[in-house]
Design a protein around this motif. Structure first.
Motif, mmCIF file in Angstrom:
data_model
loop_
_atom_site.group_PDB
_atom_site.id
_atom_site.type_symbol
_atom_site.label_atom_id
_atom_site.label_comp_id
_atom_site.label_asym_id
_atom_site.label_seq_id
_atom_site.Cartn_x
_atom_site.Cartn_y
_atom_site.Cartn_z
ATOM 1 N N HIS A 113 40.269 32.321 38.737
ATOM 2 C CA HIS A 113 40.879 32.223 37.408
ATOM 3 C C HIS A 113 39.823 32.102 36.308
ATOM 4 C CE1 HIS A 113 43.796 31.253 34.347
ATOM 5 N NE2 HIS A 113 43.155 30.126 34.087
ATOM 6 N N GLU A 114 38.801 31.298 36.534
ATOM 7 C CA GLU A 114 37.769 31.087 35.524
ATOM 8 C C GLU A 114 37.014 32.379 35.222
ATOM 9 O OE1 GLU A 114 37.853 29.460 38.470
ATOM 10 O OE2 GLU A 114 38.485 27.438 37.920
ATOM 11 N N THR A 115 36.768 33.152 36.255
ATOM 12 C CA THR A 115 36.061 34.421 36.099
ATOM 13 C C THR A 115 36.876 35.379 35.235
ATOM 14 O OG1 THR A 115 35.062 34.108 38.263
ATOM 15 C CG2 THR A 115 35.024 36.332 37.380
ATOM 16 N N ARG A 116 38.158 35.454 35.520
ATOM 17 C CA ARG A 116 39.036 36.324 34.727
ATOM 18 C C ARG A 116 39.104 35.860 33.279
ATOM 19 N NH1 ARG A 116 42.589 35.847 39.281
ATOM 20 N NH2 ARG A 116 43.988 34.605 38.008
ATOM 21 N N GLN A 117 39.111 34.551 33.053
ATOM 22 C CA GLN A 117 39.178 34.022 31.689
ATOM 23 C C GLN A 117 37.967 34.440 30.865
ATOM 24 O OE1 GLN A 117 39.822 29.788 32.537
ATOM 25 N NE2 GLN A 117 41.642 29.932 31.245
ATOM 26 N N VAL A 118 36.786 34.411 31.461
ATOM 27 C CA VAL A 118 35.567 34.781 30.744
ATOM 28 C C VAL A 118 35.613 36.268 30.370
ATOM 29 C CG1 VAL A 118 33.061 35.049 30.928
ATOM 30 C CG2 VAL A 118 34.164 32.954 31.746
ATOM 31 N N GLY A 119 35.928 37.112 31.338
ATOM 32 C CA GLY A 119 36.016 38.548 31.069
ATOM 33 C C GLY A 119 37.066 38.871 30.035
ATOM 34 N N ARG A 120 38.211 38.220 30.148
ATOM 35 C CA ARG A 120 39.312 38.448 29.211
ATOM 36 C C ARG A 120 38.932 37.995 27.803
ATOM 37 N NH1 ARG A 120 44.245 38.728 27.360
ATOM 38 N NH2 ARG A 120 45.621 39.690 28.856
ATOM 39 N N ALA A 121 38.296 36.845 27.681
ATOM 40 C CA ALA A 121 37.929 36.320 26.361
ATOM 41 C C ALA A 121 36.972 37.266 25.635
ATOM 42 C CB ALA A 121 37.310 34.932 26.502
ATOM 43 N N LEU A 122 35.961 37.751 26.342
ATOM 44 C CA LEU A 122 35.012 38.671 25.718
ATOM 45 C C LEU A 122 35.704 39.971 25.310
ATOM 46 C CD1 LEU A 122 32.176 39.372 24.816
ATOM 47 C CD2 LEU A 122 31.656 40.039 27.163
ATOM 48 N N LEU A 123 36.542 40.477 26.179
ATOM 49 C CA LEU A 123 37.229 41.731 25.870
ATOM 50 C C LEU A 123 38.204 41.571 24.705
ATOM 51 C CD1 LEU A 123 37.388 44.657 26.586
ATOM 52 C CD2 LEU A 123 39.019 44.094 28.404
ATOM 53 N N GLU A 124 38.840 40.429 24.587
ATOM 54 C CA GLU A 124 39.739 40.185 23.451
ATOM 55 C C GLU A 124 38.959 40.141 22.137
ATOM 56 O OE1 GLU A 124 42.863 40.344 23.005
ATOM 57 O OE2 GLU A 124 43.749 40.090 24.980
ATOM 58 N N MET A 125 37.726 39.609 22.170
ATOM 59 C CA MET A 125 36.902 39.613 20.955
ATOM 60 C C MET A 125 36.562 41.039 20.542
ATOM 61 S SD MET A 125 34.371 36.313 21.169
ATOM 62 C CE MET A 125 33.632 36.713 22.734
ATOM 63 N N VAL A 126 36.233 41.880 21.510
ATOM 64 C CA VAL A 126 35.947 43.293 21.217
ATOM 65 C C VAL A 126 37.211 43.958 20.660
ATOM 66 C CG1 VAL A 126 35.323 45.521 22.237
ATOM 67 C CG2 VAL A 126 34.127 43.439 22.969
#
Length: 124
Positions: free
Chosen positions: A44-57
């Motif tokens: 879950h933590e790994t997905r959160q990091v990837g998702r957060a960066l992609l949402e900023m983009v």
């Protein structure tokens, strides 16, 4: 926007915003690959990091859509949405395919804007 509806302001914005988004997509792809290979995409933590960066983009894509007024930004957003679905589904590495599609569209936008600016003598 298309090539015929470009103006200098839109072209400059598309060029600069496109370069920023391009960098963000590349960083996100590399991060997702590294996180997935190190920790596994099911965490879950790994997905959160990837998702957060992609949402900023994605926020930068939304800004570009409003200011640069080019329909191809919608294709970029659609590809990012598909990547987010892959991340949420726990298959993070599959999201990279969609990020590559988004990157291809952004590169097209940048190339079109750069050519316009070169023709106007604003880039050499």
């Amino acid at each position: 926007m298309g090539r015929n509806s470009l103006n200098t302001r839109r072209a400059i914005f598309a060029f600069s915003q496109g370069e920023k988004i391009k960098a963000g997509l590349i960083w996100t792809s590399h991060l997702i690959g590294a996180l997935d290979s190190t920790y596994g995409g099911d965490r879950h933590e790994t997905r959160q990091v990837g998702r957060a960066l992609l949402e900023m983009v994605r926020q930068d894509v939304h800004l570009a859509t409003r200011i640069a007024e080019d329909q191809i930004w919608n294709k970029v957003d659609d590809a990012i949405e598909r990547a987010l679905v892959m991340i949420d589904s726990g298959v993070m590495t599959e999201s990279v395919t969609h990020l590559t599609t988004a990157l291809s569209h952004v590169t097209t936008i940048i190339q079109r804007a750069m050519q316009f600016l070169q023709e106007k003598g604003l880039l050499k």
